[in-house]
Design a protein around this motif. Structure first.
Motif: not given
Length: 77
Positions: A32-33, A37-40, A42-48
């Motif tokens: 997650i970190l 750090a790569g620019g993702a 929270e919304t993008e992470i939850v979508a993926d």
């Protein structure tokens, strides 16, 4: 084992090589970190990764902040 101050974070020697992960998943805190750090976002992470919540992501950030506040000082070279 669930960590008392971090309900969403668990550590188990048999899961993810003993590295901290989001409880109920195999998603490591470091994963997650690195995404953040790569620019993702929270919304993008939850979508993926729909099994991860925004609260889980904030728990990872809180855990990292706590870990970075370790009382041992590193010597500068």
């Amino acid at each position: 084992m669930q960590l008392p101050d971090f309900d969403s974070i668990a550590i188990d020697p048999g899961v993810c090589g003993g590295r901290p992960f989001i409880a109920g998943t195999r998603m490591r805190v470091s994963d997650i970190l690195e995404m953040l750090a790569g620019g993702a976002t929270e919304t993008e992470i939850v979508a993926d990764f729909p099994y991860i919540s925004e609260a889980d992501i904030r728990a990872c950030l809180s855990f990292a902040a706590h870990a970075a506040n370790h009382p041992i000082v590193m010597a500068a070279e």
